[in-house]
Design a protein around this motif. Structure first.
Motif, PDB file in Angstrom:
ATOM      1  N   ASP A 176     -14.394   9.713   1.226  1.00  0.00           N
ATOM      2  CA  ASP A 176     -14.348   8.305   0.840  1.00  0.00           C
ATOM      3  C   ASP A 176     -15.291   8.000  -0.305  1.00  0.00           C
ATOM      4  O   ASP A 176     -15.399   6.860  -0.743  1.00  0.00           O
ATOM      5  CB  ASP A 176     -14.725   7.427   2.048  1.00  0.00           C
ATOM      6  CG  ASP A 176     -13.721   7.597   3.166  1.00  0.00           C
ATOM      7  OD1 ASP A 176     -12.530   7.698   2.846  1.00  0.00           O
ATOM      8  OD2 ASP A 176     -14.129   7.643   4.342  1.00  0.00           O
ATOM      9  N   HIS A 197      -5.379   8.815   2.627  1.00  0.00           N
ATOM     10  CA  HIS A 197      -5.998   8.818   1.298  1.00  0.00           C
ATOM     11  C   HIS A 197      -4.955   8.831   0.208  1.00  0.00           C
ATOM     12  O   HIS A 197      -5.130   8.213  -0.833  1.00  0.00           O
ATOM     13  CB  HIS A 197      -6.917  10.036   1.155  1.00  0.00           C
ATOM     14  CG  HIS A 197      -8.255   9.818   1.746  1.00  0.00           C
ATOM     15  ND1 HIS A 197      -9.239   9.133   1.101  1.00  0.00           N
ATOM     16  CD2 HIS A 197      -8.772  10.176   2.945  1.00  0.00           C
ATOM     17  CE1 HIS A 197     -10.307   9.079   1.871  1.00  0.00           C
ATOM     18  NE2 HIS A 197     -10.055   9.702   2.994  1.00  0.00           N
ATOM     19  N   ASP A 256      -2.157   7.445   0.263  1.00  0.00           N
ATOM     20  CA  ASP A 256      -1.663   6.081   0.082  1.00  0.00           C
ATOM     21  C   ASP A 256      -2.643   5.231  -0.706  1.00  0.00           C
ATOM     22  O   ASP A 256      -2.264   4.439  -1.551  1.00  0.00           O
ATOM     23  CB  ASP A 256      -1.429   5.427   1.462  1.00  0.00           C
ATOM     24  CG  ASP A 256      -0.113   5.894   2.051  1.00  0.00           C
ATOM     25  OD1 ASP A 256       0.686   6.450   1.273  1.00  0.00           O
ATOM     26  OD2 ASP A 256       0.101   5.729   3.260  1.00  0.00           O
ATOM     27  N   LYS A 257      -3.943   5.467  -0.396  1.00  0.00           N
ATOM     28  CA  LYS A 257      -4.958   4.609  -1.019  1.00  0.00           C
ATOM     29  C   LYS A 257      -5.281   5.014  -2.449  1.00  0.00           C
ATOM     30  O   LYS A 257      -5.706   4.194  -3.253  1.00  0.00           O
ATOM     31  CB  LYS A 257      -6.252   4.680  -0.187  1.00  0.00           C
ATOM     32  CG  LYS A 257      -6.216   3.783   1.024  1.00  0.00           C
ATOM     33  CD  LYS A 257      -7.613   3.629   1.600  1.00  0.00           C
ATOM     34  CE  LYS A 257      -8.085   4.931   2.241  1.00  0.00           C
ATOM     35  NZ  LYS A 257      -9.441   4.875   2.770  1.00  0.00           N
TER      36      LYS A 257
END
Lengths: 1245, 193
Positions: free
Chosen positions: A350, A383, A385-386
């Motif tokens: 992240d 992740h 998707d993000k």
């Protein structure tokens, strides 16, 4: 005078200097290019002036323009001019410019050799410094060869400033001229212990760079580095050494054991993060090398992981990054200890820093297990998707696929889940990796038979929803997936529920917008589906449906027949005709299904990626042989298009002959490759079977984003998340069942004290959801097992893979004399030079040394005032120059004892198995004390065979070891005493007075008369040539002919060309590409009265007979008024003696050799020889390359070896002016000739 | 080995380029552009290491950089160099520049590229670290400057005067790089001695 200078500089001060130029450029932001071009014109004018200051200013400006991207190579000659200015200011400007824009292709670089040499020997240390700095940037193989010796001398300069630069630049020299590594290495090693920390650091730097590429050659330095590591406080040096150890430990696990302790100490004690980090890194390397052996290093691993965790948790992003980097190294061998930090690593995913996210991804790759794969991939999918930015998302995609497919899908327990993951990935917007997903789909569907039904269903859905994938535009990378989908549906069509629908989907008009190679697959697989449909309907005896299918194909296929793509067109028209034919048959009610299916029958098996490469070449097939005779060179040259010629650079000079030829070869190769590439009949190596379908141009399809903002939910497509849940449920169930079973078992086994199975969720507990049979990839029969590593053949470091422990051979000395035109010379020194052949020298190597000194003198081309200096210089040089000589001698004696590497190895063994402080035995490797080398390594080597392997435990005391050795030595001595002929063995130098003979030199007796091996080759009024022939240690078929050319005339001799008429047996070695009758250019010119030496290599086949080669020397005599061509014929006499190499021999080995009975005898008597016996021996040694094995009174045994390994033994006796020589050799004719030559030698005296 | 050392400003204008391997001028400019592109889009508070300088050497190499006020200092190195060590070297380099130019600013680098090269030559030679001790570097640089001055002697005086006059008309006000002000966090690394 001063006024004139001032006036000149006042004129000059209105020239534009660098600052003005910069200012001007800044003021002309709009028309910068135009302004600069006017500036360049100005600079060109300035360069034409004679004033060096103006030139330097111009060159300085050019350097700036070079940085801005302007090519300034046209000014290369002016740069050389500025470099050669006597003023430091200008010199520095020149060297800076040269270092910025000179490279190997710069032709004026050849002109700089002498200038650089002059600067290197300048009394001003900054002149030398600037020259070294510049040279480090543009050194070429020629410069390296010519200057290696000068730089080596500078390594022992009095000023540390010069020393450190000279040491550092040696690395560049080694790279360009690998032959210099061995001669220079002893001095480089010395510099590791230089009093100046800067020099020491430079030496560490160089050796670390060398060792990194070829670590095994530097293992013997480990003790020295260990000492440095424990003593040095310079972090920079420590980091380098610790990094080096990291490279060495994989080769020698025992070294690792030794390192662990001091490294852990450093980790605990140091406050410097950089050092701590490198220590952790090396400890990891050690642990990796030990991973099989020592189980009790868990403490060290824990320490490392713990320290790394601290780094990763640090707020400093740099430390976080490095922590993750190091962690990934531990992962390879100790995955368990890293896996416990999974939380931390997932957290790093992240992170806002992309570098850190990528590193964390790398780590994840190694952290997956059957247990956590689904969970990790789920997280990654989130992740995906993000993720912002396609690069990172693509990286995620490849990582997901890597993670899942690693080691043959080892961690996948549920392939239905994996297929659905792949299907989900196809929804990624604008990814570049469509083909990657496609190849995974294909791979799984082909190799996992059990999944085919599911996969086909999924693919059918994909095909049905193809419009969603392709979106508005057909040029999307993801449409590659359709390729896989269509193929899978076609190939495994028996699993399709509704083949008709899929067939319909595949023949939609929209398909025609897909890339050609995909259409082709569509068409082909439509035919397969057609076959399946036919078969299905035939069983039902429903002719109507079958005919409808045919009709559908006949309607739709014409669209593809019109395709611009050849492949699509061809396939479509074939199939169209076929279907038309089938339709006719159908109308006649003929059963065709079986025959149509037969078209596509048979299973396709996966082929391993390397299969093609591993097909063994059948015996007797030579792939390199020409099938037809190649067209002659000249013809092919003519056929080539002219453009190729135009590009070619003009050949500069003759000395660069070989390089040009190599270029030429490379060019031809390139042309041939191109021809092959364009030739459709040439079978190219296929990169990998999986990518075969990957038609050219896929990568070039520009990626266009689909404008879909709503996440896609395609009806009927399962979501991977469901599987995660299902899987969990399934596992729980299984676990429960297992527990039941276990309980039962426990009940049964209670009381036996057996431990319950470890952890409730160990790897083995997880069973795959359904039985999966992963088909292994096929390999060709009798495939070659070897995994060939693809090393880059052009890697310059490959040439530096040189054994440094081998003794230095004479032939390896750095060239000092060649390529050095001597222009100015005082007459006194000329006489000096002339007298060389007559002067007394014992060994030719010494002779060379002497000449080297002469050269030193020559360079000091000055008058009386400098004489004092010269003397001083000589004194200074004496110890330095004698050093390599000593090294050679001492190492020679090592060679007698045993292969030297084993001696070295035993030193290392000794160090590794004993106390941490390097014992004295290690010092042996230093070439400083020849005496020490004479004794101890020999002893060590002798004890070697008795103790086959150093198996002593780690804690053995060194003293014990030493005692053992001494004992052995004693025993050895006693053994020898028992022998009939007891003599001092020459290597037992500690045994008292040494009156034996070593290496063919005689000591302690009357001085020898002067001797020289150089004999006259030819002579005329212009030139005199003397020559000597020596065998080559390394090559059994080569001899080196050294010819000294002496200019006897008053004119300048140039363009000398040396040529020999080859015989069948002996050939002059010419550079590659030269014809068999081409002459060799002598690499120097001769001013009046000067002599110089050149060497020529000859290859010989048979060495048993002497022979003569005729040759010619052509040269140009240039006097002031005219120049004339002259030639001089000569005959080179290759005596059998010249094939012999002075090789020392042990008396016991010698005795064995004589006893073996393989040798044939012969004898010779010489009458009336009135010279002392030792003179006689010395003569034989010197002129015929023998060495004395033993000598008793007036009887001596001698030995020599030919370059092809024939042994020649002599027993020489003398009494009353009569000398009798009994000789033995395994080649009678060689022996006979050698004896004849010996006879001749003595008849001359 | 250090493969290249680049200094460029926030707009990608090169202020110094030193390549330890030969490239054509065009490739060099391309490398500078690519490197600028890679480095400039990174946030201030991310790590100073970067993989994927595609043009120089490929995957084995790393870009290690620092950003000071208006300038980027980028070193391209291979795996034999210690990452943190190079970061420290950049710091030493900048501090040395600061000492030699007395509070260095971008303009110093613009107008005295040759001097910067000369300072760099005392630190890195042929891609290998020569000296990390700042006082030693400064001693050698100053000794050479002194030599230049003595060589110029009276002949150099008028030229110097003219250039001083020219410099007085400099339109730009020097912007400091401000080495002293920006606290650069070097992870506990005592300077190399």
């Amino acid at each position: 005078m001063a006024l004139k200078i001032v006036k000149g500089s006042i004129d000059r001060m209105f020239d534009k200097n660098l600052q003005d130029l910069v200012r001007g450029i800044r003021n002309h932001k709009e028309d910068e290019a135009k302004y600069i071009s006017t500036c360049i014109d100005e600079i060109k004018q300035e360069l034409k002036q004679d004033n060096i200051a103006v030139k330097a200013n111009a060159v300085c400006k050019l350097t700036y323009l070079q940085m801005l991207g302007y090519d300034v190579s046209w000014a290369a000659f002016n740069i050389v001019e500025v470099m050669s200015s006597s003023k430091f200011t200008y010199k520095r400007i020149g060297y800076l410019a040269a270092s910025q824009c000179f490279h190997e292709g710069t032709d004026v670089i050849m002109l700089t050799t002498n200038q650089i040499r002059k600067d290197l020997s300048s009394p001003n240390q900054y002149d030398t410094g600037v020259a070294l700095t510049g040279l480090s940037c543009f050194v070429t193989p020629d410069l390296a060869r010519d200057l290696a010796n000068d730089i080596m001398t500078l390594m022992s300069h009095t000023k540390p400033y010069i020393r450190k630069k000279a040491v550092l630049i040696m690395y560049k020299v080694f790279l360009k001229y690998p032959e210099s590594l061995r001669p220079a290495f002893p001095r480089l090693k010395e510099k590791l212990e230089d009093p100046d920390p800067g020099v020491q650091s430079a030496a560490v730097n160089v050796i670390c760079e060398l060792a990194r590429r070829n670590p095994k050659n530097y293992l013997s330095l480990a003790p020295l580095f260990f000492k440095l590591m424990t003593s040095s406080t310079n972090n920079w040096v420590l980091i380098k050494i610790i990094k080096l150890f990291g490279a060495l430990t994989p080769l020698e696990p025992r070294l690792g054991k030794k390192l662990i302790e001091p490294l852990t100490n450093l980790i605990h004690s140091t406050s410097a993060m950089s050092l701590l980090y490198e220590c952790v890194n090396t400890v990891i390397a050690v642990l990796i090398s030990l991973s099989s052996g020592m189980p009790n290093h868990s403490a060290s691993i824990q320490l490392c992981v713990q320290k790394l965790r601290i780094l990763i948790e640090d707020s400093d992003q740099n430390l976080k990054y490095l922590g993750l980097l190091a962690m990934s190294k531990i992962l390879k061998t100790h995955p368990k200890s890293v896996q416990s930090h999974k939380d931390l690593i997932l957290q790093c995913l992240d992170d806002k820093d992309e570098s850190i996210r990528l590193r964390a991804l790398d780590l994840l790759y190694g952290m997956v297990s059957k247990k956590n794969l689904m969970e990790i991939v789920k997280k990654l999918m989130l992740h995906v998707d993000k993720a912002e930015g396609t690069t990172y998302r693509d990286e995620l995609l490849t990582k997901i696929i890597d993670i899942c497919s690693q080691s043959n899908y080892q961690y996948i327990t549920n392939f239905e889940w994996y297929i659905s993951i792949l299907v989900e990935l196809t929804r990624l917007e604008g990814t570049r990796h469509g083909h990657l997903i496609a190849s995974q789909m294909l791979d799984v569907a082909i190799r996992v038979k059990a999944i085919r039904g599911f996969a086909v269903a999924q693919m059918a859905t994909l095909l049905d929803n193809a419009h969603l994938l392709t979106g508005n535009t057909q040029r999307n990378g993801i449409c590659e997936v359709l390729y896989a989908a269509a193929w899978i549906c076609g190939e495994f069509s028996e699993h399709l529920e509704d083949p008709m629908q899929t067939l319909e989907a595949m023949l939609r008009p929209k398909v025609a917008t897909l890339p050609g190679h995909i259409q082709a697959v569509y068409v082909q697989n439509a035919a397969k589906l057609f076959a399946t449909v036919l078969q299905k309907h035939e069983g039902e005896t429903d002719s109507q449906a079958a005919q409808e299918t045919s009709q559908l194909l006949i309607e739709r296929l014409p669209l593809f027949v019109q395709s611009a793509n050849l492949e699509v067109q061809e396939r479509a028209s074939c199939i169209l005709q076929l279907v038309k034919y089938i339709q006719k048959l159908q109308q006649k009610n003929v059963e065709v299904a079986e025959e149509v299916t037969a078209l596509f029958a048979g299973e396709l098996n996966p082929v391993a990626p390397k299969a093609q490469k591993k097909v063994p070449i059948p015996e007797g097939l030579d792939l390199d042989a020409w099938i037809n005779e190649p067209p002659s060179e000249s013809e092919s040259e003519d056929e080539k298009p002219k453009a190729v010629f135009a590009k070619e650079e003009p050949k500069h000079s003759r000395s660069r002959h070989t390089e040009v030829d190599e270029k030429e070869l490379a060019r031809r190769r390139e042309v041939r490759k191109q021809e092959q590439a364009n030739n459709p009949f040439y079978i190219k190596a296929s990169p990998s079977s999986q990518k075969v379908y990957d038609a050219p141009g896929v990568e070039h399809i520009p990626v266009v984003q689909i404008d879909l903002s709503v996440p896609l939910k395609v009806p009927g497509m399962p979501m991977s998340d469901q599987y995660v849940k299902l899987e969990e449920e399934r596992r729980q169930k299984e676990k429960a069942e297992k527990k039941k079973k276990e309980k039962k078992k426990k009940r049964e086994k209670r009381g036996k004290g057996r431990k319950a199975d470890s952890g409730p969720e160990s790897e083995e507990d997880i069973t795959p959801a359904h039985h999966v049979d992963i088909v292994t990839e096929e390999m060709p029969e009798n495939a070659l097992p070897s995994d060939d590593d693809d090393k880059d053949p052009n890697d310059p470091h490959k040439a530096l893979d040189i054994d440094l422990d081998k003794p230095l051979a004479d032939s390896e000395k750095l060239p000092v004399r060649t390529h050095r035109p001597e222009v100015l010379k005082s007459p006194a020194e000329d006489r000096d030079n002339e007298s060389i052949p007559q002067e007394s020298k014992k060994k030719s190597s010494k002779e060379k040394k002497e000449k080297k000194k002469d050269k030193e003198k020559d360079r000091k081309r000055s008058k009386e005032e400098k004489k004092k200096k010269k003397k001083h210089k000589e004194v200074e040089e004496e110890p330095m120059e004698s050093q390599p000589e000593e090294a050679i001698q001492s190492e020679d004696s090592k060679e007698m004892a045993a292969p030297p590497t084993s001696a070295e190895a035993s030193d290392l063994d000794f160090w590794l198995s004993s106390a941490p402080v390097p014992p004295t035995a290690q010092e042996v490797t230093a070439p400083s004390s020849a005496a020490a080398v004479d004794t101890s390594p020999v002893a060590a080597a002798e004890s070697e065979p008795d103790e086959p392997k150093d198996t002593e435990p780690e804690d053995t005391k060194s003293s014990k070891h030493k005692k053992k050795k001494q004992k052995k030595e004693k025993e050895e001595k006693e053994k020898k005493k028992k022998k009939r002929h007891h003599h001092h063995h020459h290597h037992h130098s500690d045994g008292g007075g040494e009156d034996s003979v070593q290496n063919g030199t005689v000591e302690d007796e009357e001085p020898l008369p002067p001797m020289s091996n150089y004999s006259l080759l030819a002579e005329n009024s212009y030139i005199k040539m003397v020559y000597d022939i020596q065998g080559n240690h390394q090559d059994e078929s080569k001899v080196v002919v050294s010819v000294i050319f002496e200019n006897k005339s008053d004119s300048f001799l140039k363009s000398m060309e040396f040529n020999v008429l080859d015989s069948l047996n002996s050939k002059l070695q010419r550079p590659e590409g030269a014809g068999p009758h081409d002459g060799l250019t002598v690499p120097f010119q001769l001013p009046p009265g000067v002599s110089n030496e050149a060497r020529f290599v000859f290859s010989v086949q048979s060495i048993v007979m002497p022979q003569k080669l005729k040759g010619t020397l052509t040269f140009i005599v240039k006097s002031e008024e005219s120049s004339t061509h002259e030639k001089l014929d000569f005959k080179l006499h290759f005596t059998c003696t010249s094939y012999l190499i002075t090789t020392p021999c042990y008396s016991d080995a010698y005795a064995k050799l004589l006893e073996s009975g393989d040798l044939k005898g012969s004898s010779l008597r010489l009458e009336g020889v009135n010279m002392p016996f030792h003179h006689l021996l010395a003569r034989i040694c010197f002129h015929h390359h023998f060495s004395v094995v033993e000598r008793i009174d007036s009887c001596a045994s001698m030995y020599s070896r030919s370059i092809q390994g024939h042994h020649v033994c002599l027993l020489v006796k003398t009494s009353d002016q009569t000398v009798s020589i009994d000789a033995k050799c395994d080649e009678p004719s060689l022996l006979g000739n050698v004896l004849d030559e010996i006879k001749q030698t003595f008849s001359k005296c | 080995m250090i493969k290249a050392i680049l200094i460029f400003n926030n707009h990608g204008k090169p202020r110094l380029s030193k390549f330890y391997e030969h490239y054509t001028e065009d490739t060099e400019q391309q490398i500078i552009r690519e490197t600028f592109h890679l480095v400039s889009k990174r946030d201030e508070n991310v790590c100073n290491f970067l993989e994927g300088g595609l043009l120089i050497g490929g995957s084995e190499n790393k870009l290690i950089y620092r950003h000071y006020a208006t300038l980027y200092f980028v070193f391209c190195v291979d795996s034999s160099e210690s990452e943190l060590g190079i970061l420290d070297l950049i710091q030493v380099f900048v501090e040395t520049l600061d000492k030699c130019f007395e509070n260095v600013c971008e303009l110093d680098l613009i107008f005295h590229m040759d001097k910067v090269h000369n300072i760099l030559a005392e630190m890195v030679m042929g891609g290998m670290v020569l000296e990390t001790n700042m006082s030693e570097i400064i001693t050698q640089v100053e000794a050479q400057t002194k030599m230049e001055k003595s060589e110029a002697g009276i002949a150099g005086a008028p030229a110097r005067a003219v250039s001083a006059v020219k410099n007085m008309n400099l339109p730009e006000m020097p912007k400091n790089i401000n080495i002293g002000d920006i606290s650069i966090k070097v992870p506990n690394l005592p300077s190399f001695k």
